[in-house]
Design an enzyme around this catalytic site. Structure first.
Site, PDB file in Angstrom:
ATOM      1  N   GLU A  29     -29.798  -2.222 -27.456  1.00 14.21           N
ATOM      2  CA  GLU A  29     -30.451  -1.254 -28.346  1.00 14.21           C
ATOM      3  C   GLU A  29     -30.134  -1.601 -29.804  1.00 14.21           C
ATOM      4  O   GLU A  29     -28.983  -1.920 -30.118  1.00 14.21           O
ATOM      5  CB  GLU A  29     -29.972   0.161 -28.027  1.00 14.21           C
ATOM      6  CG  GLU A  29     -30.356   0.620 -26.623  1.00 14.21           C
ATOM      7  CD  GLU A  29     -29.843   2.007 -26.284  1.00 14.21           C
ATOM      8  OE1 GLU A  29     -29.228   2.654 -27.170  1.00 14.21           O
ATOM      9  OE2 GLU A  29     -30.033   2.458 -25.151  1.00 14.21           O
ATOM     10  N   HIS A  73     -33.700   5.986 -27.446  1.00 13.56           N
ATOM     11  CA  HIS A  73     -32.409   6.648 -27.228  1.00 13.56           C
ATOM     12  C   HIS A  73     -32.349   7.956 -28.028  1.00 13.56           C
ATOM     13  O   HIS A  73     -31.472   8.160 -28.858  1.00 13.56           O
ATOM     14  CB  HIS A  73     -31.239   5.736 -27.617  1.00 13.56           C
ATOM     15  CG  HIS A  73     -29.954   6.131 -26.955  1.00 13.56           C
ATOM     16  ND1 HIS A  73     -28.940   5.239 -26.701  1.00 13.56           N
ATOM     17  CD2 HIS A  73     -29.503   7.346 -26.502  1.00 13.56           C
ATOM     18  CE1 HIS A  73     -27.925   5.869 -26.119  1.00 13.56           C
ATOM     19  NE2 HIS A  73     -28.243   7.151 -26.000  1.00 13.56           N
TER      20      HIS A  73
END
Length: 332
Positions: A267, A286
């Site tokens: 990420e 997220h």
């Protein structure tokens, strides 16, 4: 500021009122989020630091604990804490705090949102209308969720909230957890099943387990092979609990119907990831806790944990509570 005030490192962006609250009680050293504390904290200050407030981007391990010998609390601005070596922190008598509870509803809501988006093809449906394809014919049919089986891998606070909402949609809810949830079963929220049965029986599998060395890659090829070709996988927990390469292969080969992911192994997710080009995947950045209200509540708790520990008051949320007494002895 009194010279007797404890020194703390802040490696997160605080709202002005919360920063003022910390500044009234502590001397603050600012460090960019994600920077190594063993390098970013000025050498002259390292022996003074007693507390750290940080995000998941900041690693706390052997080097950081060695560099900050007076450290007694790390307050993580997150419910997860895999950025911290908790066993090593406990060995150094460093208390670790996190922010559980306050983000449960927001993550559960996103989970249900992904479920609906996948089952009803809402992202593809939006593109269908925008592209003008609707003028040429009807949209593809999608799937009812009423009467379908939702399998929860993990039945903690978030899993319980997801189960409660899913029941309102008339879904059958099954779960697998390390420990049976007798209260949830008694309430009729969910039925316990063995782990393999969860994957083979469910029309939607939703992952709600923490990341640890034991759970890394816990949903891999073997588990995905058990799923129905019409089933969906949702992950709003942590990216590495799912073997991403195995998931991509199953999605590309049509071995499962699709996936809804708020978390990934890497990420931010690179734009060239195969996940970004798969039409049967719904992606989020997220953002399970990404609401104004939830992020503020998380920050309130992270700051409260830090300041309580600095003042000798037991923090509300402790990951390794056995270190609390030891931390108090160190502060005396």
């Amino acid at each position: 500021m009194s010279s007797s005030q404890p020194t703390v490192v802040i490696s997160a962006t605080l709202p002005a009122d919360l920063r003022a609250k910390v500044a009234a009680a502590c001397r603050i050293i600012d460090v960019p989020p994600g920077a190594s504390l063993s390098e970013a904290v000025p050498e002259a200050d390292r022996a003074l630091v007693e507390g750290v407030l940080c995000t998941l981007k900041t690693s706390i391990g052997k080097d950081q604990l060695a560099a900050l010998p007076k450290l007694r609390v790390v307050s993580n601005y997150a419910v997860g804490f895999d950025n911290i070596s908790v066993p090593m922190a406990s060995e150094h008598k460093v208390l670790v705090c996190n922010t559980p509870g306050v983000l449960d509803r927001a993550v559960a809501d996103l989970t249900i949102g992904l479920l609906i988006c996948l089952a009803r093809g809402m992202v593809a449906g939006d593109a269908f209308v925008r592209s003008g394809a609707w003028t040429k014919g009807a949209a593809p049919l999608t799937m009812d969720i009423a009467g379908k089986t939702l399998g929860l891998l993990g039945m903690g606070r978030i899993g319980t909230l997801v189960a409660r909402t899913a029941k309102a949609f008339d879904m059958k809810v099954v779960y697998h957890n390390r420990r049976r949830d007798q209260a949830a079963e008694a309430e009729g929220l969910a039925t316990y099943v063995e782990r393999d049965a969860l994957f083979s029986q469910s029309d939607v599998v939703s992952v709600h387990i923490p990341l640890s060395p034991e759970t890394r890659g816990a949903v891999g090829k073997a588990e995905l092979d058990m799923m129905k070709p019409t089933a969906y996988l949702i992950n709003t927990a942590r990216g590495p609990v799912v073997d991403e390469a195995a998931l991509i292969a199953h999605l590309q080969q049509g071995k499962i119907a699709g996936a809804g992911l708020d978390v990934m192994e890497k990420e931010p997710l690179p734009a060239d990831s195969p996940l970004c080009s798969l039409p049967n995947v719904v992606l989020q950045a997220h953002v399970g806790s990404g609401t104004v209200e939830t992020r503020r509540a998380m920050m309130d708790l992270a700051v409260a944990n830090l300041l309580d520990a600095m003042a000798g008051t037991q923090p509300k949320a402790m990951v390794n509570p056995d270190t609390w007494a030891a931390a108090q002895r160190r502060a005396a």
